[in-house]
Design a protein around this motif. Structure first.
Motif, PDB file in Angstrom:
ATOM      1  N   ILE A  82       0.893  -1.183  -0.068  1.00 54.95           N
ATOM      2  CA  ILE A  82      -0.177   0.174  -0.086  1.00 54.95           C
ATOM      3  C   ILE A  82       0.724   1.268  -0.048  1.00 54.95           C
ATOM      4  N   TYR A  86       0.992   4.292  -2.907  1.00 49.83           N
ATOM      5  CA  TYR A  86       0.481   5.401  -2.254  1.00 49.83           C
ATOM      6  C   TYR A  86       1.897   6.270  -2.648  1.00 49.83           C
ATOM      7  N   LEU A 240      -9.336   7.020  -3.169  1.00 50.35           N
ATOM      8  CA  LEU A 240      -8.622   5.726  -2.650  1.00 50.35           C
ATOM      9  C   LEU A 240      -9.070   4.524  -3.693  1.00 50.35           C
ATOM     10  N   LEU A 243      -7.276   5.153  -6.824  1.00 54.41           N
ATOM     11  CA  LEU A 243      -5.664   4.378  -6.505  1.00 54.41           C
ATOM     12  C   LEU A 243      -5.645   2.775  -6.840  1.00 54.41           C
ATOM     13  N   ALA A 261      -0.652   3.375 -10.258  1.00 50.00           N
ATOM     14  CA  ALA A 261      -0.706   4.314  -9.214  1.00 50.00           C
ATOM     15  C   ALA A 261      -0.585   5.693  -9.470  1.00 50.00           C
ATOM     16  N   GLU A 282      -3.164  12.948   1.328  1.00 48.35           N
ATOM     17  CA  GLU A 282      -1.924  13.101   1.272  1.00 48.35           C
ATOM     18  C   GLU A 282      -1.390  12.649   2.866  1.00 48.35           C
ATOM     19  N   GLY A 285      -1.569   9.177   4.003  1.00 45.19           N
ATOM     20  CA  GLY A 285      -0.238   8.396   3.155  1.00 45.19           C
ATOM     21  C   GLY A 285       0.874   8.789   3.905  1.00 45.19           C
TER      22      GLY A 285
END
Length: 727
Positions: A82, A86, A240, A243, A261, A282, A285
């Motif tokens: 992830i 990300y 999300l 993504l 991504a 952001e 992440g």
């Protein structure tokens, strides 16, 4: 807090834990959180990048250290995956598409240079050390991208508007995209049985997939955001979902998920803009998933192999030298082609040096890529060398940028009259000061000056209203005291009735204050579910020129995660917003300090605001420019002509105003900009700041001068925020 956490870890290590302790998902996750919580702040205090600390934390907690974390565990794999996607998603979000469009041709030109030369240098290095052609091309692609780790430095120095800087920023989209495409092809070839037809199929599928993601996600995203309006929770989930759908889709067509991504980040870039939803994406992440990726990178480092790599240092040195020299050649050729000076060339070189986001993510993908025979695409020596490359470039790149970028010249905004703050005031000065010479078109084109004043706290509303009344009276305008009452399901709810009565009482007081200043007032009550949007909607409906609001709590955890009231108003307002913390009546303000770091439209608008307030109150304005001497650059090495040139440009801008205001310019050279501002502010009644935020790709935290100043000033403050469309 850190001491407690360290004590807990220490005692945890002393316990005789069962053999399966590290494999417990909840315990592994807890240890990860402790590492992320403790390590980066400690390294930042030592003036080292926090990501270096996370890598070392992975080494200490992994098989070569305390054996508390295992990179093969499902928990670590999931969080690292992830974090990896990300990281690339945020890298796509951070690219300024509009800036790329403004310098498209030169950005693509420099992007081609800073992509091709490192690619060729990497291929040559790989072949010299007997790597296959496929692995050598992959090594070249690892060097071809770059991470704008030093962007906050050029932002703080106020030189982002310099063409060399904007070209380098725009080139990022080209280098990152190209590097990820090469990665996808190399990984596909390494999978075995890769014919020319399969290569054509992969490229065709990649082209179709890229179009679907870039245009499809962008269009669907804009439509979804239009329909959902204020539902930030659903919008956050949509981003999300975009993504991970893009990441999964990339794997389906046979390319790496980080490619999907990155493309998803580019696709939703225009959808999010600078909205609160982007900040939430952001934030999540940067505080959780991306740090997990860096810890996992540390877990993969085999200390004996790493030491062996450094002992036979040839490959590491070759890769580092290849990267640094090829990036320099690219910047040098850009200097020749585009006629840049040496400072611009060195800035382009230093900005393109750091290899963090795309490089690390692609390296991990290549290292974990196995062919049918179980062989890795790149060896452990290359992995270790790239980690050394990341450490070297992440340190020297920003240092060089801090030294050379301060010598860049930025032409002051010549279109300052189009600034949302200046345009009305400057034209209105012609009408008010010299009505006999006023252009009738100005009176028709510009609406009345309306200042919206949201009021809630009876203890602070008087000073707010006085500030608004001073500005409105100066501009022959009016104020609109605004009371926002939280909506209820039933309009006859007793709580709502009581709240409306209190709002009416506050508005009566506002009307009395406006009469003291002989300013027309239009008290307004609004019932709304969202206070911030209620303020923005009301100001838009009245076509207000300015919003003046009080200071709120912007430093608590909830405000950081969900966005404070001030942040939301800044983002959604159509006009400038002046957020105030007034310790005395504005009528008593006689000395105003305005820190000036650059000559952008937003800065000039802030100067105009201070001048108008001073003219309304017969006050003095001092414009303070602090030349930053940090990064090892001593005061005597700052060229005097640069300070003189900046002062001259600033003087020309202030003299263009027809306001009869005593405006002085003061320049000081200092290592700590915030400290200088705070010290100088002790002799002033008010400091006027503009709202500025800095980020890095990957969401890594950077110190903000504005935040330090606000937290330490003892006088009144006005923080001026521009509409997002003018930022």
């Amino acid at each position: 807090m850190y001491a407690i956490a360290q004590f807990a870890l220490h005692n945890l290590f002393l316990l005789k834990m069962p053999v399966n302790f590290p494999t417990e998902p909840l315990i592994s996750f807890t240890i990860l959180l402790l590492a992320i919580f403790i390590v980066p702040p400690l390294f930042e205090r030592l003036k080292l990048p926090g990501l270096v600390g996370l890598l070392l934390a992975g080494v200490v907690l992994g098989d070569n250290g305390l054996k508390l974390l295992n990179s093969n565990s499902e928990t670590i794999k999931l969080l690292s995956d992830i974090g990896k996607v990300y990281l690339m998603f945020v890298a796509g979000l951070e690219i300024d598409i509009e800036q790329f469009r403004r310098t498209k041709n030169r950005s693509m030109g420099f992007g081609s240079l800073t992509f091709l030369f490192p690619l060729i240098a990497g291929i040559i290095t790989g072949r010299l050390f007997n790597f296959s052609w496929n692995a050598s091309v992959l090594i070249g692609s690892l060097l071809a991208s770059h991470t704008l780790l030093a962007y906050p430095i050029v932002s703080r120095l106020g030189v982002v508007a310099n063409e060399a800087v904007t070209v380098t920023i725009g080139a990022t989209i080209f280098t990152d995209t190209g590097a990820l495409l090469v990665l996808a092809i190399c990984v596909g070839i390494h999978g075995g049985d890769f014919t020319a037809f399969k290569l054509f199929t992969l490229l065709a599928g990649l082209a179709i997939y890229s179009v679907l993601i870039l245009f499809g996600f962008n269009k669907v995203g804009k439509e979804f955001f239009r329909r959902t309006g204020e539902e930030e929770g659903n919008q956050f989930l949509f981003i999300l979902l975009a993504l991970f759908l893009a990441s999964v889709g990339a794997q389906v067509i046979g390319i790496e998920k980080i490619v999907g991504a990155f493309l998803a980040g580019l696709a939703v870039n225009g959808v999010l803009g600078n909205s609160p939803v982007k900040e939430k994406v952001e934030f999540v992440g940067s505080v959780l998933f991306i740090p997990c990726f860096f810890v996992d990178m540390g877990l993969l480092i085999d200390i004996p192999a790493f030491i062996k790599t450094l002992s036979s240092i040839g490959l590491t040195v070759a890769i580092v030298v290849a990267l640094i020299s090829s990036k320099f050649v690219a910047a040098f050729l850009a200097k020749i082609f585009y006629r840049y000076n040496n400072s611009e060339m060195l800035t382009m070189w230093s900005l393109s040096l750091p290899q963090v986001a795309a490089t690390l993510a692609a390296t991990l993908v290549a290292y974990q890529s196995l062919n049918p025979a179980g062989e890795r695409l790149i060896s452990e020596d290359v992995l270790n060398s790239v980690i050394v490359l990341m450490l070297v470039t992440a340190i020297i790149g920003p240092i060089i940028t801090a030294r050379v970028a301060r010598f860049l010249q930025v032409t002051p905004a010549t279109d300052w009259k189009t600034d949302s703050l200046s345009v009305w005031w400057e034209s209105q000065e012609a009408v008010i000061k010299k009505p006999e010479k006023a252009d009738n078109r100005l009176q028709q084109d510009y609406p009345p000056f309306i200042v919206v004043v949201p009021i809630y706290n009876p203890l602070t509303q008087r000073y707010l209203l006085e500030m608004a009344a001073l500005l409105a009276r100066h501009e022959s305008g009016q104020i609109m005291p605004l009371a926002i009452t939280q909506a209820h399901v039933n309009m006859d709810d007793p709580t709502l009735v009581t709240a409306l009565e209190k709002s009416q009482e506050r508005l009566r007081l506002a009307l009395e204050i406006s009469q003291e200043f002989e300013v027309k007032a239009s008290p307004t009550i609004r019932i709304d579910d969202d206070v911030a949007l209620g303020i923005s909607h009301a100001s838009r409906e009245q076509n207000a020129s300015l919003v003046v609001m009080g200071w709120g709590n912007t430093r608590n955890f909830r405000a950081r995660l969900f966005g404070s009231l001030i942040d939301k108003v800044f983002w959604s307002s159509h006009c400038p917003v002046a957020v105030t913390r007034l310790l005395k009546s504005p009528t008593e303000i006689k000395r105003i300090l305005v820190p000036v770091g650059d000559l952008t439209r937003a800065t000039i608008g802030t100067v105009r605001f201070a001048q108008i307030l001073a003219d309304a109150n017969q006050a003095e304005v001092v414009l303070l420019h602090v030349s930053d001497a940090s990064g090892g650059l001593r005061q005597r090495r700052i060229p005097a002509h640069q300070v003189t040139n900046f002062t001259s440009q600033l003087s020309d801008i202030t003299n263009q105003s027809k306001l009869q205001v005593n405006t002085n310019i003061q320049t000081i050279v200092g290592d700590d900009i915030a400290k200088v501002i705070i010290e100088q502010a002790q002799a002033f009644d008010l400091v006027v700041l503009r709202s500025v935020r800095y980020r890095t790709a990957g969401g890594l935290a950077v110190s903000e001068v504005t935040t330090q100043v606000i937290n330490n000033l003892k006088c009144s403050i006005v923080m001026l925020g521009e509409p997002q469309s003018c930022a």
